[in-house]
Motif scaffolding. Structure first.
Motif, PDB file in Angstrom:
ATOM      1  N   MET A 198      -8.339  19.409   0.698  1.00 40.50           N
ATOM      2  CA  MET A 198      -7.908  20.763   1.039  1.00 40.50           C
ATOM      3  C   MET A 198      -7.253  20.777   2.431  1.00 40.50           C
ATOM      4  O   MET A 198      -6.195  21.389   2.621  1.00 40.50           O
ATOM      5  N   PHE A 236      -5.850  28.463  10.451  1.00 43.62           N
ATOM      6  CA  PHE A 236      -6.984  28.127   9.580  1.00 43.62           C
ATOM      7  C   PHE A 236      -7.480  26.718   9.845  1.00 43.62           C
ATOM      8  O   PHE A 236      -8.682  26.467   9.845  1.00 43.62           O
ATOM      9  N   PRO A 247     -10.259  30.496   1.949  1.00 42.42           N
ATOM     10  CA  PRO A 247     -10.363  29.594   3.104  1.00 42.42           C
ATOM     11  C   PRO A 247      -9.070  29.495   3.912  1.00 42.42           C
ATOM     12  O   PRO A 247      -9.106  29.362   5.121  1.00 42.42           O
ATOM     13  N   MET A 248      -7.903  29.531   3.270  1.00 37.95           N
ATOM     14  CA  MET A 248      -6.650  29.461   4.028  1.00 37.95           C
ATOM     15  C   MET A 248      -5.782  30.687   3.749  1.00 37.95           C
ATOM     16  O   MET A 248      -4.561  30.623   3.835  1.00 37.95           O
ATOM     17  N   LYS A 249      -6.444  31.775   3.407  1.00 38.57           N
ATOM     18  CA  LYS A 249      -5.761  33.044   3.139  1.00 38.57           C
ATOM     19  C   LYS A 249      -4.638  32.899   2.117  1.00 38.57           C
ATOM     20  O   LYS A 249      -3.540  33.448   2.290  1.00 38.57           O
ATOM     21  N   GLN A 250      -4.904  32.153   1.088  1.00 39.40           N
ATOM     22  CA  GLN A 250      -3.919  32.017   0.026  1.00 39.40           C
ATOM     23  C   GLN A 250      -4.637  31.820  -1.308  1.00 39.40           C
ATOM     24  O   GLN A 250      -5.801  31.434  -1.354  1.00 39.40           O
ATOM     25  N   LEU A 257     -19.576  27.029  -2.461  1.00 40.26           N
ATOM     26  CA  LEU A 257     -18.413  26.217  -2.091  1.00 40.26           C
ATOM     27  C   LEU A 257     -17.180  27.034  -2.454  1.00 40.26           C
ATOM     28  O   LEU A 257     -17.114  27.605  -3.546  1.00 40.26           O
ATOM     29  N   VAL A 258     -16.235  27.132  -1.523  1.00 37.99           N
ATOM     30  CA  VAL A 258     -14.982  27.836  -1.811  1.00 37.99           C
ATOM     31  C   VAL A 258     -13.835  26.893  -1.495  1.00 37.99           C
ATOM     32  O   VAL A 258     -13.744  26.362  -0.386  1.00 37.99           O
ATOM     33  N   LEU A 259     -12.973  26.669  -2.461  1.00 40.07           N
ATOM     34  CA  LEU A 259     -11.871  25.719  -2.287  1.00 40.07           C
ATOM     35  C   LEU A 259     -10.537  26.385  -2.572  1.00 40.07           C
ATOM     36  O   LEU A 259     -10.418  27.197  -3.490  1.00 40.07           O
ATOM     37  N   CYS A 260      -9.511  26.000  -1.797  1.00 32.22           N
ATOM     38  CA  CYS A 260      -8.156  26.396  -2.133  1.00 32.22           C
ATOM     39  C   CYS A 260      -7.318  25.138  -2.309  1.00 32.22           C
ATOM     40  O   CYS A 260      -7.844  24.035  -2.213  1.00 32.22           O
ATOM     41  N   GLN A 261      -6.048  25.307  -2.561  1.00 37.12           N
ATOM     42  CA  GLN A 261      -5.078  24.234  -2.823  1.00 37.12           C
ATOM     43  C   GLN A 261      -5.259  23.678  -4.250  1.00 37.12           C
ATOM     44  O   GLN A 261      -6.242  22.998  -4.556  1.00 37.12           O
ATOM     45  N   ALA A 279      -6.286  19.973  -4.842  1.00 36.36           N
ATOM     46  CA  ALA A 279      -7.661  19.698  -4.398  1.00 36.36           C
ATOM     47  C   ALA A 279      -8.673  20.271  -5.397  1.00 36.36           C
ATOM     48  O   ALA A 279      -9.669  19.616  -5.736  1.00 36.36           O
ATOM     49  N   TYR A 323     -11.205  18.070  -7.879  1.00 34.60           N
ATOM     50  CA  TYR A 323     -12.645  18.328  -7.767  1.00 34.60           C
ATOM     51  C   TYR A 323     -13.246  18.654  -9.138  1.00 34.60           C
ATOM     52  O   TYR A 323     -14.271  18.095  -9.523  1.00 34.60           O
TER      53      TYR A 323
END
Lengths: 217, 217
Positions: free
Chosen positions: A102, A143, B53-56, B67-71, B74, B78
């Motif tokens: 990420m 971020f 997490p990255m405002k997207q 757990l919070v994931l972006c992208q 990624a 996972y």
């Protein structure tokens, strides 16, 4: 690592940091011997035409071509898992690996915008791209800054270095060449950058190939 | 998979394929139950502001936010490793994983160029981006076509499906909405696309959410 290294690596790129630098940093950090083939563009084009899986550089040959890989992130992740696997540079758990990925992808979005601006020749398009990388880049860097700030150690994922740290550091170097205002609002990233330059595994290489740091704190 | 599923997943995005689609396909292929939260843009923006997490978007919450994931890449990687790990959807060896990543990144380069064109509003810039995605895209699709053509099975890495197949397929769907000439010179990719639409794990979802295929062979 010389002597006990299992595989031979040849990296092909021009004599610049660019998209090869995170790969070089992973290899240096892990103490791996490799042929850092830095070619003139015309010579590189000929090699790409002959050998590169997607006709682009950087690409890496393992054991003289038994495996040939392109794409910076795919190569870094592979090397991070293959050389000194006991260091778990790609994450010791699925969650750490995902967080590492990420951070990498977040940084790559910024880097890609900056480099697209850098190589654009049309003035109108260049102006538009400049606005884009600056506006979006600032937001995204915030971020990454936040992740570093709240990290419980010197690195993005805490006390242990992962390949996302090497990737971010490598890209920061190239981005500073294009726009040295970029990290003005991210003091934790600036400190991270200076700390990474001084890692004993990287320092001799950095001193030989990188310019002086653009900021001191 | 209902009943023995270990974790709960909530995916946040708008009601479109876009960057969420590869994630949805991985979840559907693995038979995982998940909240496919498809929001109006304004509502999504509010959720992003609060949780991403990255405002997207897309981003995914595991077990209600532990757990919070972006992208996209990624998240896909996972999930491919976490749900039904015995299927080795992210590659059973380091080499297969690296090849999977390489195909993903190759496809993403094309997809990103197409989508950048698609969302550009300035006419001059849009024209330049059109030329770019067409010229570069054709060249890059050729290499993906070559990989499929020389594959010893129905998928990019041979007889076994990996998440790169779901990723490429998901992106193809969105790219066809923008330019249906894109795959005119890649018959293996067209057949691959039609085959993927009919996978029993995906078919019910595809029939409900995707338009009819743009080509028949």
């Amino acid at each position: 690592m010389v002597g006990k290294q299992k595989h031979r690596y040849t990296l092909y790129y021009v004599n610049a940091r660019g998209r090869a630098e995170p790969i070089r940093l992973v290899l240096h950090y892990l103490g791996a011997e490799f042929d850092d083939t830095r070619m003139e563009m015309d010579d590189l084009k000929a090699v790409i035409e002959k050998k590169a899986p997607m006709k682009q550089a950087p690409f890496i040959e393992v054991d003289g071509g038994k495996l040939v890989l392109c794409q910076t992130t795919a190569i870094c992740r592979y090397l991070a898992k293959s050389i000194q696997p006991e260091l778990w540079l790609a994450g010791a758990t699925k969650t750490l690996s995902a967080k590492c990925d990420m951070v990498v992808e977040g940084m790559y979005d910024i880097y890609n915008d900056v480099m697209r601006y850098n190589y654009e020749k049309d003035a109108t398009v260049k102006e538009e791209l400049s606005q884009r990388y600056w506006d979006k880049g600032k937001l995204r860097l915030e971020f990454l800054e936040r992740i570093l700030e709240t990290s419980k150690g010197d690195y993005f994922l805490g006390k242990k270095l992962h390949w996302c740290d090497l990737f971010v550091f490598g890209n920061m170097g190239s981005m500073l060449d294009v726009d040295n205002r970029m990290f003005s609002a991210t003091p934790h990233m600036r400190k991270f950058y200076l700390r990474m330059r001084n890692l004993p595994e990287l320092k001799p290489y950095i001193q030989k190939y990188w310019p002086k740091p653009e900021f001191n704190s």
